[in-house]
Each structure stands twice: as structure tokens, then as C-alpha cells.
Design an enzyme around this catalytic site. Structure first.
Site, PDB file in Angstrom:
ATOM      1  N   PRO A   2      21.361   5.687  48.601  1.00  0.00           N
ATOM      2  CA  PRO A   2      20.590   6.262  49.718  1.00  0.00           C
ATOM      3  C   PRO A   2      20.912   5.646  51.071  1.00  0.00           C
ATOM      4  CG  PRO A   2      19.176   5.901  47.827  1.00  0.00           C
ATOM      5  CD  PRO A   2      20.498   5.265  47.508  1.00  0.00           C
ATOM      6  N   GLU A   3      21.496   6.443  51.935  1.00  0.00           N
ATOM      7  CA  GLU A   3      21.703   6.079  53.333  1.00  0.00           C
ATOM      8  C   GLU A   3      20.740   6.952  54.140  1.00  0.00           C
ATOM      9  OE1 GLU A   3      25.945   6.120  54.275  1.00  0.00           O
ATOM     10  OE2 GLU A   3      26.433   5.586  52.228  1.00  0.00           O
ATOM     11  N   HIS A  93      13.628   2.251  33.349  1.00  0.00           N
ATOM     12  CA  HIS A  93      13.886   1.728  34.693  1.00  0.00           C
ATOM     13  C   HIS A  93      12.838   2.142  35.720  1.00  0.00           C
ATOM     14  CE1 HIS A  93      17.618   0.597  32.930  1.00  0.00           C
ATOM     15  NE2 HIS A  93      18.055   1.833  32.842  1.00  0.00           N
ATOM     16  N   ARG A 111      19.316  -0.429  38.910  1.00  0.00           N
ATOM     17  CA  ARG A 111      19.949  -1.700  39.249  1.00  0.00           C
ATOM     18  C   ARG A 111      18.958  -2.773  39.686  1.00  0.00           C
ATOM     19  NH1 ARG A 111      25.070   0.254  40.841  1.00  0.00           N
ATOM     20  NH2 ARG A 111      25.760  -1.745  41.575  1.00  0.00           N
TER      21      ARG A 111
END
Length: 273
Positions: A2-3, A93, A111
Site C-alpha cells: 500500500p502506497e 493473520h 508479514r
DNA sequence: CCTTATGCCTGAATGC
DNA sequence: TGCATTCAGGCATAAG
């Protein structure tokens, strides 16, 4: 990852679902995702609060709560905020579940780099990483002149400067490589070596790729999904990112992959000077 | 001012 | 097939 366009898309796809909703319960499945408070304190802070609205600053999502608190969320590489209208079992997750009077929001991150921070709204700007952020590239204050000033005197490669959130907020590896290609600038060029014309072109390229990214609802190269779990489409429009050794769309010669400032960088040595 | 290295993480891809 | 290694990278932090 995500940018700015992805975070903006998350914001847009989330706000309609959760604005005006009250967080009734918080389920903390992995406390490491929460910053600044013990998970019990975090729970006390957010439970019973209504979400007023959702803003964005660079890659940070700012979830404003009614009683003077703001949740600051950063997805880093693989973080997702997924909205479900009906109760949904937490998937693998999923680290935090916000349950509203209607619907629920899952913070999921394979992550485990992403974080959510709770801070009093009027103390937001005391958060150093937020306070230091450069201009919002899609707002009026971001002009070629501002970009020129922010790059002046910097010897670092232009790519490194653009990735620096303190120079301009919101660019990551994907949109930086795309903007530099669009501007026909070599990523290794010293930032201070760009002349006014080049800066002007680069400014336009940054704005263009970010707007195109938002219009395409983001780049789902791998993991990215919006708040509805939907993929974006901008991966189909990428000119260089992820296309090492493929022919340049402009000149047909193979794109080069290198490592610059610790990041994988793809560019066309023929077209980008 | 600048750089590189490290840690945080898991899963996909690659290597033998 | 399977096991080990490499790679993906945003950002804080430390060291040179």
C-alpha cells in the site's frame, strides 16, 4: 504494497461502511499490531467510541473517533483492513477485529509489519513520523517549485529522495519507479542535478501516476486488497515495476533491474536520462 | 549530509 | 520431491 493510491482506495472503500458506527468490542489476537498502549488499555480507549470519519496523510490512514482519539494505521507491506457486513471468522493473520453495532473490520497482515496506533487527536502531530512528512502530492501545496526546493542541495539519487517520506509523502517503490519512467529520468541521477524543466516534468509525472493509481483503485501486484477485499487494476498499467528484462513500451529495448538505495529498481537505460 | 546494514515477518520462488 | 536459500520491501534505528 500500500502506497498513497492504495491507502486512499482503502479510505474510500471503508469510510461509507464505518463512519457513524460504534466500536462495540475489540478483539486483539496479536497485541504486537498495536502501538503505544497495552492491548487492555487500547481496548478501553476504543470500545464504545464512534468513528467520525477517515482521513489520510501519506501512507497513513487516520481513523477519527468521536471522543477525541484517532487511530493511525500503517499497512507497511501486506497490511489489510477488511470490512465485513456480517460476522466473519477471523482468517489466518488477522491480528485485530473491530466489531461494530453493525458489521466488523479486520486488520490482517501476513508479514506483521503493519501497525495501528491510538493517539489523542490533538496530539497527532506529536508523532514524529507524521510531523515530519513532506507535502501531500495531490494537494494544491505541492507545486513544481515546492518539489524543486525540497530536492535542492540533495546529492542522493532522485529515487532515494522520492522514497523519503519527509521529501514527499506517499510514494513507495512502485509509484516512484513509474513516475521516474514517465518523466524519463534515470533513478540514479543526483536529486540536485535536476534542472527546473526536469523537476516540472517529474512533478507532473508524480501527480499523473498517483491519480491514475487511484482511478485504477490501486496496484494489486501481490497482496493488496481494498476494504471490500477487491483487487485494484493498476498492475495492468505498470510500465516498469515488475517488468525487468521485458521490452520498454517506448523503445523496445529490455528494461534493466538494479538495486538502488537498497530497493529493487527497474528502468529503461535508453529512455531515462 | 549521505550510505549501508539490521531487524521485523511469511510465503512464493528459486536452487540443488 | 524435498529441503534450504533467496527475495519481496517500509521504516526505524544504528553505525560508518
Amino acid at each position: 504494497m500500500p502506497e498513497l493510491p492504495e491507502v486512499e482506495t482503502i479510505r474510500r472503500t471503508l469510510v461509507g461502511h464505518v463512519a457513524g458506527r460504534t466500536i462495540e468490542t475489540l478483539e486483539v489476537r496479536w497485541p504486537g499490531a498495536l502501538l503505544g498502549w497495552q492491548d487492555s488499555e487500547f481496548t478501553d480507549i476504543v470500545q464504545g467510541q464512534m468513528i467520525e470519519g477517515i482521513g489520510r496523510r501519506g501512507k497513513y490512514l487516520l481513523i477519527a473517533l468521536k471522543q477525541g482519539w484517532t487511530l493511525i494505521a500503517h499497512m507497511r507491506m501486506t497490511g489489510k483492513l477488511l470490512y465485513y457486513a456480517q460476522p466473519e471468522p477471523a482468517e489466518k493473520h488477522t491480528h485485530v477485529v473491530f466489531r461494530f453495532d453493525q458489521g466488523e473490520l479486520h486488520f490482517n497482515d501476513v508479514r506483521k509489519f503493519g501497525r495501528i496506533l491510538a493517539v489523542p487527536t490533538d496530539e497527532q502531530m506529536l508523532i514524529p513520523s507524521l510531523a515530519r512528512l513532506g507535502p501531500e502530492p495531490l494537494e494544491a501545496g505541492f507545486t513544481p517549485t515546492v518539489l524543486y526546493q525540497r530536492l535542492a542541495g540533495k546529492k542522493r539519487p532522485i529515487k532515494a529522495a522520492l522514497l523519503d517520506q519527509d521529501v514527499v509523502a506517499g510514494l513507495g517503490n512502485i509509484y516512484t519507479d513509474e513516475a521516474l519512467f514517465l518523466a524519463r529520468l534515470n533513478p540514479s541521477r543526483a536529486a540536485q542535478s535536476l534542472n527546473e524543466k526536469e523537476i516540472q516534468v517529474l512533478h507532473g509525472a508524480i501527480v499523473t501516476v498517483l491519480q491514475a493509481g487511484i482511478e485504477a483503485q490501486g496496484t494489486s501486484f501481490r497482496d493488496y486488497r481494498d476494504a471490500n477485499g477487491e483487487k485494484g487494476a493498476f498492475q495492468e498499467a505498470l510500465q516498469v515495476y515488475g517488468r525487468a528484462n521485458e521490452p520498454c513500451q517506448v523503445c523496445g529495448r529490455p528494461l534493466t533491474k538494479s538495486r538502488l538505495s537498497g530497493r529493487t529498481t527497474v528502468f529503461c537505460p535508453e529512455c531515462q536520462h
